[in-house]
Design a protein around this motif. Structure first.
Motif, PDB file in Angstrom:
ATOM      1  N   ASP A   1       0.825  -1.206   0.000  1.00 25.47           N
ATOM      2  CA  ASP A   1       0.000   0.000   0.000  1.00 25.47           C
ATOM      3  C   ASP A   1       0.861   1.259   0.000  1.00 25.47           C
ATOM      4  O   ASP A   1       0.397   2.355   0.299  1.00 25.47           O
ATOM      5  CB  ASP A   1      -0.961   0.000   1.193  1.00 25.47           C
ATOM      6  N   TYR A   2       2.137   1.090  -0.347  1.00 21.17           N
ATOM      7  CA  TYR A   2       3.011   2.255  -0.451  1.00 21.17           C
ATOM      8  C   TYR A   2       2.646   3.084  -1.686  1.00 21.17           C
ATOM      9  O   TYR A   2       2.329   2.538  -2.741  1.00 21.17           O
ATOM     10  CB  TYR A   2       4.476   1.831  -0.573  1.00 21.17           C
ATOM     11  N   ILE A   3       2.710   4.396  -1.553  1.00 18.95           N
ATOM     12  CA  ILE A   3       2.550   5.273  -2.708  1.00 18.95           C
ATOM     13  C   ILE A   3       3.935   5.442  -3.324  1.00 18.95           C
ATOM     14  O   ILE A   3       4.846   5.968  -2.702  1.00 18.95           O
ATOM     15  CB  ILE A   3       1.956   6.631  -2.295  1.00 18.95           C
ATOM     16  N   ILE A   4       4.077   4.969  -4.558  1.00 17.57           N
ATOM     17  CA  ILE A   4       5.382   4.907  -5.197  1.00 17.57           C
ATOM     18  C   ILE A   4       5.660   6.188  -5.990  1.00 17.57           C
ATOM     19  O   ILE A   4       4.815   6.656  -6.764  1.00 17.57           O
ATOM     20  CB  ILE A   4       5.478   3.678  -6.121  1.00 17.57           C
ATOM     21  N   LYS A   5       6.853   6.719  -5.789  1.00 13.05           N
ATOM     22  CA  LYS A   5       7.237   7.974  -6.459  1.00 13.05           C
ATOM     23  C   LYS A   5       7.543   7.735  -7.935  1.00 13.05           C
ATOM     24  O   LYS A   5       7.941   6.647  -8.337  1.00 13.05           O
ATOM     25  CB  LYS A   5       8.456   8.576  -5.757  1.00 13.05           C
ATOM     26  N   LYS A   6       7.384   8.806  -8.716  1.00 13.74           N
ATOM     27  CA  LYS A   6       7.581   8.736 -10.162  1.00 13.74           C
ATOM     28  C   LYS A   6       8.989   8.267 -10.526  1.00 13.74           C
ATOM     29  O   LYS A   6       9.187   7.536 -11.496  1.00 13.74           O
ATOM     30  CB  LYS A   6       7.302  10.094 -10.797  1.00 13.74           C
ATOM     31  N   GLU A   7       9.971   8.693  -9.739  1.00  9.49           N
ATOM     32  CA  GLU A   7      11.358   8.319 -10.039  1.00  9.49           C
ATOM     33  C   GLU A   7      11.565   6.808  -9.994  1.00  9.49           C
ATOM     34  O   GLU A   7      12.420   6.268 -10.701  1.00  9.49           O
ATOM     35  CB  GLU A   7      12.317   9.000  -9.062  1.00  9.49           C
TER      36      GLU A   7
ATOM     37  N   GLU B   1     -20.239  -5.086  -7.455  1.00  3.72           N
ATOM     38  CA  GLU B   1     -19.735  -6.327  -8.042  1.00  3.72           C
ATOM     39  C   GLU B   1     -18.339  -6.604  -7.490  1.00  3.72           C
ATOM     40  O   GLU B   1     -17.591  -5.683  -7.162  1.00  3.72           O
ATOM     41  CB  GLU B   1     -19.649  -6.203  -9.562  1.00  3.72           C
ATOM     42  N   TYR B   2     -18.001  -7.883  -7.421  1.00  2.28           N
ATOM     43  CA  TYR B   2     -16.670  -8.271  -6.939  1.00  2.28           C
ATOM     44  C   TYR B   2     -15.769  -8.570  -8.132  1.00  2.28           C
ATOM     45  O   TYR B   2     -16.233  -9.030  -9.180  1.00  2.28           O
ATOM     46  CB  TYR B   2     -16.769  -9.516  -6.057  1.00  2.28           C
ATOM     47  N   GLY B   3     -14.486  -8.335  -7.953  1.00  5.01           N
ATOM     48  CA  GLY B   3     -13.572  -8.645  -9.046  1.00  5.01           C
ATOM     49  C   GLY B   3     -12.134  -8.331  -8.724  1.00  5.01           C
ATOM     50  O   GLY B   3     -11.795  -7.951  -7.598  1.00  5.01           O
ATOM     51  N   VAL B   4     -11.294  -8.503  -9.721  1.00  2.00           N
ATOM     52  CA  VAL B   4      -9.854  -8.277  -9.600  1.00  2.00           C
ATOM     53  C   VAL B   4      -9.402  -7.416 -10.773  1.00  2.00           C
ATOM     54  O   VAL B   4      -9.865  -7.606 -11.908  1.00  2.00           O
ATOM     55  CB  VAL B   4      -9.079  -9.611  -9.627  1.00  2.00           C
ATOM     56  N   THR B   5      -8.525  -6.474 -10.502  1.00  2.00           N
ATOM     57  CA  THR B   5      -7.954  -5.637 -11.549  1.00  2.00           C
ATOM     58  C   THR B   5      -6.429  -5.650 -11.442  1.00  2.00           C
ATOM     59  O   THR B   5      -5.895  -5.452 -10.353  1.00  2.00           O
ATOM     60  CB  THR B   5      -8.436  -4.176 -11.437  1.00  2.00           C
ATOM     61  N   VAL B   6      -5.763  -5.891 -12.555  1.00  2.12           N
ATOM     62  CA  VAL B   6      -4.304  -5.756 -12.623  1.00  2.12           C
ATOM     63  C   VAL B   6      -4.045  -4.559 -13.526  1.00  2.12           C
ATOM     64  O   VAL B   6      -4.502  -4.524 -14.678  1.00  2.12           O
ATOM     65  CB  VAL B   6      -3.629  -7.016 -13.196  1.00  2.12           C
ATOM     66  N   HIS B   7      -3.333  -3.562 -12.997  1.00  5.12           N
ATOM     67  CA  HIS B   7      -3.174  -2.305 -13.731  1.00  5.12           C
ATOM     68  C   HIS B   7      -1.780  -1.722 -13.527  1.00  5.12           C
ATOM     69  O   HIS B   7      -1.052  -2.101 -12.602  1.00  5.12           O
ATOM     70  CB  HIS B   7      -4.222  -1.295 -13.252  1.00  5.12           C
ATOM     71  N   PHE B   8      -1.445  -0.787 -14.399  1.00  2.00           N
ATOM     72  CA  PHE B   8      -0.183  -0.076 -14.249  1.00  2.00           C
ATOM     73  C   PHE B   8      -0.301   0.948 -13.120  1.00  2.00           C
ATOM     74  O   PHE B   8      -1.373   1.524 -12.902  1.00  2.00           O
ATOM     75  CB  PHE B   8       0.205   0.642 -15.547  1.00  2.00           C
ATOM     76  N   ILE B   9       0.805   1.165 -12.427  1.00  2.00           N
ATOM     77  CA  ILE B   9       0.844   2.172 -11.373  1.00  2.00           C
ATOM     78  C   ILE B   9       1.243   3.514 -11.974  1.00  2.00           C
ATOM     79  O   ILE B   9       2.154   3.603 -12.798  1.00  2.00           O
ATOM     80  CB  ILE B   9       1.839   1.762 -10.271  1.00  2.00           C
ATOM     81  N   THR B  10       0.540   4.565 -11.566  1.00  2.00           N
ATOM     82  CA  THR B  10       0.882   5.930 -11.936  1.00  2.00           C
ATOM     83  C   THR B  10       1.012   6.743 -10.656  1.00  2.00           C
ATOM     84  O   THR B  10       0.807   6.215  -9.556  1.00  2.00           O
ATOM     85  CB  THR B  10      -0.209   6.557 -12.835  1.00  2.00           C
ATOM     86  N   GLU B  11       1.318   8.021 -10.792  1.00  2.00           N
ATOM     87  CA  GLU B  11       1.448   8.861  -9.596  1.00  2.00           C
ATOM     88  C   GLU B  11       0.118   8.995  -8.868  1.00  2.00           C
ATOM     89  O   GLU B  11       0.081   9.156  -7.656  1.00  2.00           O
ATOM     90  CB  GLU B  11       1.980  10.238  -9.991  1.00  2.00           C
ATOM     91  N   LYS B  12      -0.996   8.933  -9.618  1.00  2.00           N
ATOM     92  CA  LYS B  12      -2.310   8.959  -8.988  1.00  2.00           C
ATOM     93  C   LYS B  12      -2.681   7.540  -8.572  1.00  2.00           C
ATOM     94  O   LYS B  12      -2.560   6.606  -9.359  1.00  2.00           O
ATOM     95  CB  LYS B  12      -3.359   9.507  -9.963  1.00  2.00           C
ATOM     96  N   VAL B  13      -3.133   7.376  -7.360  1.00  2.00           N
ATOM     97  CA  VAL B  13      -3.412   6.053  -6.805  1.00  2.00           C
ATOM     98  C   VAL B  13      -4.561   5.365  -7.538  1.00  2.00           C
ATOM     99  O   VAL B  13      -5.645   5.941  -7.731  1.00  2.00           O
ATOM    100  CB  VAL B  13      -3.750   6.163  -5.298  1.00  2.00           C
ATOM    101  N   ASP B  14      -4.295   4.106  -7.970  1.00  2.00           N
ATOM    102  CA  ASP B  14      -5.306   3.256  -8.610  1.00  2.00           C
ATOM    103  C   ASP B  14      -5.968   3.921  -9.823  1.00  2.00           C
ATOM    104  O   ASP B  14      -7.191   3.863 -10.003  1.00  2.00           O
ATOM    105  CB  ASP B  14      -6.386   2.843  -7.589  1.00  2.00           C
ATOM    106  N   CYS B  15      -5.150   4.536 -10.660  1.00  2.00           N
ATOM    107  CA  CYS B  15      -5.680   5.231 -11.840  1.00  2.00           C
ATOM    108  C   CYS B  15      -5.016   4.782 -13.146  1.00  2.00           C
ATOM    109  O   CYS B  15      -5.381   5.270 -14.215  1.00  2.00           O
ATOM    110  CB  CYS B  15      -5.499   6.745 -11.690  1.00  2.00           C
ATOM    111  N   GLY B  16      -4.049   3.868 -13.075  1.00  2.00           N
ATOM    112  CA  GLY B  16      -3.303   3.480 -14.266  1.00  2.00           C
ATOM    113  C   GLY B  16      -4.078   2.590 -15.220  1.00  2.00           C
ATOM    114  O   GLY B  16      -5.126   2.018 -14.863  1.00  2.00           O
ATOM    115  N   ASP B  17      -3.566   2.474 -16.444  1.00  2.00           N
ATOM    116  CA  ASP B  17      -4.212   1.654 -17.476  1.00  2.00           C
ATOM    117  C   ASP B  17      -4.391   0.202 -17.015  1.00  2.00           C
ATOM    118  O   ASP B  17      -3.525  -0.352 -16.324  1.00  2.00           O
ATOM    119  CB  ASP B  17      -3.390   1.681 -18.758  1.00  2.00           C
ATOM    120  N   ILE B  18      -5.500  -0.398 -17.413  1.00  2.00           N
ATOM    121  CA  ILE B  18      -5.865  -1.753 -16.986  1.00  2.00           C
ATOM    122  C   ILE B  18      -5.289  -2.798 -17.947  1.00  2.00           C
ATOM    123  O   ILE B  18      -5.433  -2.690 -19.165  1.00  2.00           O
ATOM    124  CB  ILE B  18      -7.393  -1.900 -16.919  1.00  2.00           C
ATOM    125  N   ILE B  19      -4.641  -3.804 -17.380  1.00  2.00           N
ATOM    126  CA  ILE B  19      -4.075  -4.905 -18.166  1.00  2.00           C
ATOM    127  C   ILE B  19      -5.054  -6.079 -18.186  1.00  2.00           C
ATOM    128  O   ILE B  19      -5.369  -6.637 -19.232  1.00  2.00           O
ATOM    129  CB  ILE B  19      -2.717  -5.356 -17.591  1.00  2.00           C
TER     130      ILE B  19
END
Length: 211
Positions: free
Chosen positions: A105-111, A146-164
């Motif tokens: 649950d760490y917020i990962i920096k852009k670098e 609804e219940y489900g699972v999402t695998v997505h790219f991480i961006t600077e905004k939390v839980d906003c990256g493109d969905i794989i």
């Protein structure tokens, strides 16, 4: 796909919730757990907690209750750091890395996000963009989503990256929460493996997350 994993990184455990004081408060907490997980789920959780306390501080604890056991069996190096700011962790990232799978649950920096060739991906326990943030499966359960699972790219905004990969699970709000999280975690491994396979295809394009 163990051969594709260069190493696993574990970070220091954060301080958990304060333990309740007094018999009444402890009984209330146990009652809450029983209500959330359902009777059978609560018994299974209780059994695991008893094993944990019996093994606490023993040499076998790390093997039984962490991913160390699997990593040792598969001969995957494991590194432990206090935080992402650790200089040795930054040095480790200088190795040629295609993709990082994050399950924290760490917020990962852009670098750091920009280091892997393909990026950093995350497994989330809901159908994003619904139920962003922590305890996603619990809030899906509470809100009747609804219940489900999402695998997505991480961006600077939390839980906003493109969905794989995104998969809906056929579960009911009438199910116990124990059954909900059990099914979500079991399906999560399939979704993550599928995501890795998709990323190997240079023509694959992830799906932008609709907000």
């Amino acid at each position: 796909r163990a051969k594709d994993i260069k190493f696993v990184v574990l970070f220091g455990v954060r301080e958990g919730a304060k333990k309740p004081k007094g018999i009444i408060k402890k009984i209330e907490r146990i009652s809450t757990y029983a209500t959330i997980f359902g009777f059978q789920g609560f018994i299974k959780v209780l059994k695991r907690m008893i094993i944990y306390y019996l093994m606490k501080n023993s040499k076998k604890e790390a093997d039984f209750f962490s991913i160390n056991r699997a990593c040792k069996r598969l001969d995957i190096p494991v590194y432990e750091f206090d935080s992402m700011e650790d200089p040795e962790f930054r040095t480790l990232l200088n190795k040629k890395i295609d993709v990082i799978f994050n399950q924290s649950d760490y917020i990962i920096k852009k670098e750091i996000i920009d280091i892997p060739r393909l990026g950093i991906i995350n497994r989330h326990g809901s159908l994003l963009p619904k139920q962003k943030g922590r305890m996603a499966s619990y809030w899906s359960h509470v809100n009747g989503n609804e219940y489900g699972v999402t695998v997505h790219f991480i961006t600077e905004k939390v839980d906003c990256g493109d969905i794989i990969v995104q998969r809906t699970l056929n579960l009911s709000p009438k199910d116990s929460y124990y059954n909900i999280i059990k099914n979500i975690f079991e399906e999560s491994s399939n979704c993550v493996l599928e995501a890795f396979s998709l990323l190997e295809d240079s023509k694959f394009k992830p799906k932008p997350m609709k907000m």
